[in-house]
Design an enzyme around this catalytic site. Structure first.
Site, short mmCIF file in Angstrom:
data_model
loop_
_atom_site.label_atom_id
_atom_site.label_comp_id
_atom_site.label_asym_id
_atom_site.label_seq_id
_atom_site.Cartn_x
_atom_site.Cartn_y
_atom_site.Cartn_z
N ARG A 89 21.96 32.31 56.89
CA ARG A 89 22.44 32.50 55.59
C ARG A 89 22.45 31.84 54.71
O ARG A 89 21.30 29.91 54.54
CB ARG A 89 24.13 32.17 55.89
N LYS A 91 22.86 29.90 50.96
CA LYS A 91 24.14 28.70 50.48
C LYS A 91 24.38 29.54 49.67
O LYS A 91 23.91 30.07 48.31
CB LYS A 91 24.36 27.35 50.20
N SER A 95 28.77 26.61 47.08
CA SER A 95 28.61 25.45 47.82
C SER A 95 27.31 24.98 47.79
O SER A 95 27.44 24.00 47.96
CB SER A 95 28.01 26.51 49.28
N LYS A 158 27.25 14.64 68.55
CA LYS A 158 28.20 14.17 66.95
C LYS A 158 29.74 13.16 68.70
O LYS A 158 29.91 13.73 68.72
CB LYS A 158 28.27 14.99 66.89
N GLU A 185 16.94 24.77 57.13
CA GLU A 185 17.82 24.16 57.93
C GLU A 185 17.45 24.98 59.18
O GLU A 185 17.70 26.64 58.95
CB GLU A 185 18.94 23.83 57.83
P1 0O2 Z 1 27.17 25.23 56.43
O1 0O2 Z 1 28.61 25.78 56.04
O2 0O2 Z 1 27.69 25.66 57.89
O3 0O2 Z 1 26.10 24.82 56.22
P2 0O2 Z 1 22.99 16.14 55.50
O4 0O2 Z 1 22.58 17.52 55.51
O5 0O2 Z 1 21.84 15.15 56.30
O6 0O2 Z 1 23.38 15.41 54.65
P3 0O2 Z 1 25.03 17.14 56.74
O7 0O2 Z 1 25.33 18.86 56.45
O8 0O2 Z 1 26.42 16.95 57.33
O9 0O2 Z 1 24.45 15.86 56.42
O10 0O2 Z 1 23.98 17.40 58.19
P4 0O2 Z 1 23.93 17.92 59.60
O11 0O2 Z 1 25.03 16.70 60.51
O12 0O2 Z 1 22.45 18.89 60.11
O13 0O2 Z 1 25.44 19.02 59.71
C1 0O2 Z 1 24.87 20.31 59.32
C2 0O2 Z 1 25.42 21.73 59.33
O14 0O2 Z 1 25.59 21.31 60.71
C3 0O2 Z 1 26.39 21.67 58.94
O15 0O2 Z 1 26.76 22.79 58.08
C4 0O2 Z 1 27.29 23.04 59.74
O16 0O2 Z 1 26.68 23.74 60.14
C5 0O2 Z 1 26.40 22.40 61.05
N1 0O2 Z 1 27.44 21.40 61.75
C6 0O2 Z 1 27.82 19.87 61.82
N2 0O2 Z 1 28.10 19.73 62.67
C7 0O2 Z 1 29.53 19.75 63.22
C8 0O2 Z 1 30.16 19.78 63.53
O17 0O2 Z 1 30.94 19.15 63.79
N3 0O2 Z 1 31.08 21.27 63.28
C9 0O2 Z 1 30.67 21.95 63.70
N4 0O2 Z 1 31.28 23.27 64.15
N5 0O2 Z 1 29.44 22.31 63.15
C10 0O2 Z 1 28.79 21.48 63.26
P5 0O2 Z 1 27.56 22.38 56.53
O18 0O2 Z 1 27.09 21.83 55.67
O19 0O2 Z 1 28.93 21.82 57.34
O20 0O2 Z 1 28.55 23.95 56.62
#
Ligand code: 0O2
Length: 257
Positions: A89, A91, A95, A158, A185
């Site tokens: 995907r 962004k 977003s 987590k 990513e």
């Molecule tokens: P989307 O729409 O899925 O991309 P950082 O980037 O290091 O400043 P971040 O963004 O919290 O901090 O990084 P992290 O922890 O690596 O998480 C990045 C992505 O992992 C998230 O993207 C989610 O896709 C997934 N993710 C992380 N934690 C969780 C969780 O607790 N549950 C679920 N279901 N997915 C998680 P985004 O940006 O949140 O959204």
């Protein structure tokens, strides 16, 4: 509360209003040339932003090609692939800006390029936990892939139970007269981890921080069961693997993840 994203159209509109309020004489409030300048400025922003995102689309294609080659090579040689499924995907502009505001990033293209490292995202699902690390290792060994960060939420889940391996990699995008690097990513996880994460994501979307305790308990339990399932499947797989290698008479099977 939803985060306010800076909307270039709304910002331009606000600037026009501000100029008209500042003007002493209403007749000199807004000149047609002002409107033309701003329209031109907005169009330029749109074009630059679309091109900015295109680089990330190319980054996704680079990594996807690498993964597809690994998958096909494995299917061809071993009749099995550690990669079950690949999704990607890009962004959306909204977003990207929402995340930029959240992390306090300047709204300039160089700052977005450096600070927002998940504009391009790839998610790989596989059957076994060992496959996750194998895929990460195969990708990291490629000479034009630079791993700039790793988050191992499998070794260190987590607090909510989320498990997955995240890599931020930098890959080159070859243009006609230059080479640009973009961050991608990569999330790698088993089918069980992915199933849990998608349900948790939907619940978070619906309830936000107010997840009812009974659902929280169910989710915690599901995370534990998913982890146990991965461990069991890993043990069963360890039983099958040596037999496969002997049965096929092909020593290469021993090298699979
Ligand atoms: P989307 O729409 O899925 O991309 P950082 O980037 O290091 O400043 P971040 O963004 O919290 O901090 O990084 P992290 O922890 O690596 O998480 C990045 C992505 O992992 C998230 O993207 C989610 O896709 C997934 N993710 C992380 N934690 C969780 C969780 O607790 N549950 C679920 N279901 N997915 C998680 P985004 O940006 O949140 O959204």
């Amino acid at each position: 509360m939803a985060l306010q994203t800076p909307d270039p159209v709304a910002q331009a509109h606000d600037r026009l209003i501000a100029r008209s309020l500042e003007a002493k004489d209403a007749t000199q409030a807004i000149w047609a040339s002002d409107i033309e300048d701003l329209t031109e400025e907005l169009n330029q922003i749109k074009v630059e932003f679309a091109r900015f995102r295109l680089f990330y689309q190319w980054g996704i294609e680079q990594v996807s090609t690498k993964l597809n080659i690994l998958r096909q090579e494995f299917e061809d040689i071993h009749d099995y692939s550690p990669i079950e499924h690949i999704r990607s995907r890009l962004k959306s502009p909204e977003s990207i800006l929402t995340k930029a505001v959240k992390v306090g990033c300047d709204l300039t293209l160089p700052a977005l390029r450096e600070r927002i490292r998940d504009i391009a995202g790839i998610r790989i699902t596989c059957s076994f936990t060992s496959d996750v690390y194998w895929i990460a290792s195969m990708l990291s060994r490629q000479p034009d892939v630079t791993v700039v960060a790793t988050k191992d939420y499998i070794a260190n889940p987590k607090p909510n139970g989320y498990r997955s391996l995240h890599l931020i990699v930098k890959v080159p995008v070859y243009l006609s007269d230059s080479t640009e690097s973009v961050f991608v990513e990569i999330q790698i996880r088993t089918i069980a981890m992915d199933f849990w994460a998608s349900v948790e994501h939907k619940l978070s979307y619906k309830y936000g921080q107010r997840l009812p305790p009974v659902l929280k308990a169910e989710l915690d339990d599901a995370a534990r069961i998913a982890e146990e399932l991965d461990e069991r499947m890993g043990r069963l797989r360890d039983e099958i693997r040596p037999m496969e290698a002997i049965g096929s008479g092909d020593a290469r099977h021993v090298d699979t993840p």
